[in-house]
Design an enzyme around this catalytic site. Sequence first.
Site, mmCIF file in Angstrom:
data_model
loop_
_atom_site.group_PDB
_atom_site.id
_atom_site.type_symbol
_atom_site.label_atom_id
_atom_site.label_comp_id
_atom_site.label_asym_id
_atom_site.label_seq_id
_atom_site.Cartn_x
_atom_site.Cartn_y
_atom_site.Cartn_z
ATOM 1 N N TRP A 101 -3.711 -21.538 13.490
ATOM 2 C CA TRP A 101 -4.783 -20.556 13.320
ATOM 3 C C TRP A 101 -4.763 -19.537 14.452
ATOM 4 O O TRP A 101 -5.028 -18.353 14.247
ATOM 5 C CB TRP A 101 -6.133 -21.247 13.203
ATOM 6 C CG TRP A 101 -6.216 -22.032 11.925
ATOM 7 C CD1 TRP A 101 -6.269 -23.384 11.787
ATOM 8 C CD2 TRP A 101 -6.189 -21.495 10.587
ATOM 9 N NE1 TRP A 101 -6.285 -23.732 10.448
ATOM 10 C CE2 TRP A 101 -6.240 -22.603 9.702
ATOM 11 C CE3 TRP A 101 -6.122 -20.205 10.064
ATOM 12 C CZ2 TRP A 101 -6.232 -22.433 8.307
ATOM 13 C CZ3 TRP A 101 -6.120 -20.042 8.684
ATOM 14 C CH2 TRP A 101 -6.174 -21.148 7.828
ATOM 15 N N ASP A 172 -12.830 -18.801 17.548
ATOM 16 C CA ASP A 172 -12.890 -19.240 16.152
ATOM 17 C C ASP A 172 -13.443 -20.657 16.126
ATOM 18 O O ASP A 172 -12.719 -21.624 16.331
ATOM 19 C CB ASP A 172 -11.488 -19.184 15.541
ATOM 20 C CG ASP A 172 -11.450 -19.676 14.094
ATOM 21 O OD1 ASP A 172 -12.491 -20.145 13.581
ATOM 22 O OD2 ASP A 172 -10.364 -19.611 13.483
ATOM 23 N N LYS A 196 -16.727 -26.104 6.648
ATOM 24 C CA LYS A 196 -16.509 -27.340 7.408
ATOM 25 C C LYS A 196 -17.846 -28.056 7.621
ATOM 26 O O LYS A 196 -18.094 -29.118 7.071
ATOM 27 C CB LYS A 196 -15.873 -27.045 8.761
ATOM 28 C CG LYS A 196 -14.770 -25.999 8.743
ATOM 29 C CD LYS A 196 -13.488 -26.481 8.117
ATOM 30 C CE LYS A 196 -12.376 -25.462 8.319
ATOM 31 N NZ LYS A 196 -11.088 -25.901 7.771
#
Length: 360
Positions: A101, A172, A196
């Site tokens: 990511w 993030d 999530k």
Amino acid sequence: MRAYNFSAGPAMLPLAVLEQARSELTDWGGSGMSVMEVSHRGKAFVACAAQAEALLREVLGVPDDYKVLFLQGGASAQFDAIPLNLTQPGEIVDFLNTGQWSTKAIAASKRQGLQVEVIADEKASNYTTVPAPGSYQVNPAAAYLHYTPNETIGGVEFDHIPASGEVPLVADFSSTILSRPIDVSGYGLIYAGAQKNMGPSGLCVVIVREDLLGHARSATPAVLEYAGMAASDSMLNTPPTFSIYLLGLILAWVKSNGGLTAMAERNRAKADALYTAIDDSPFYRNPVAPNARSWMNVPFLVADPALEKPFVAEAAAAGLTNLAGHRSVGGMRASIYNAMPIEGVNALIDFMADFERRNG
């Protein structure tokens, strides 16, 4: 029977929240309609969104000089939106690279014509570590320092907040948000996909310090431009109404269950139990450095890769679903976000022991 869903996202949601949403699905607030059918500009939904924001500010402790934005496109859209809003072409941005990511965010910044400086890269460890404090130097001329507190795919998590000095810190938080207390004031900008710990996919929350607003490039699309979205209370266009509604329910659930301090205690206990089971077994192995192990995403391997598919299939038959590792790394991965109860982790540990007895 409800499965124990170990998916990395979209992830398991609290049963109490799902049951409340089900009870209100066809008649929300006495409207005779679903929350998905009412106007996003009507008083009822405007109040719903305002309540979700107020709860988020309360639960996370968001300071008054930060804006909370409810955006679309997931966290991936922010890989481009952040440089569009915070930089001009040619400026310097610093990155810590700890996995896939981080790499995607780096690539997006390069597309935006920035001078990207990767001041720490954990490639040598195959991204199973995080850079040690003091092992990198932040460029004081950088527009911001970006890092990924939790790399969902690799199960790698920072055990510290990187020091960035006067340079704004951008993070993030997709796999970390709401899992424990965080000091929002230490960041210039936090962003997180909802799927999530915050609800279903389709919503990305951005928390940005006000002094960073109003500097977007002229070509920034309106739906990605922070100042305009802030001025319109995230309703410049039709927002992801159902996701915002569910976020509000989940935040109320977090608050009623002891807030982020209690979430941290639960999550620490779940992670400790699962890592202990892995470490105590000669059959299983976690590849991540102990100081960089994620509370939320626990990858593990078996000595014989041929046993991976039988493990995943037999676990699913036992009600333990979505345990296959990411396609890029293989193995298994258990994501144990807030909604995963300790009973689910214990059931996984028992299954792992039984599978080892039968195949070890």
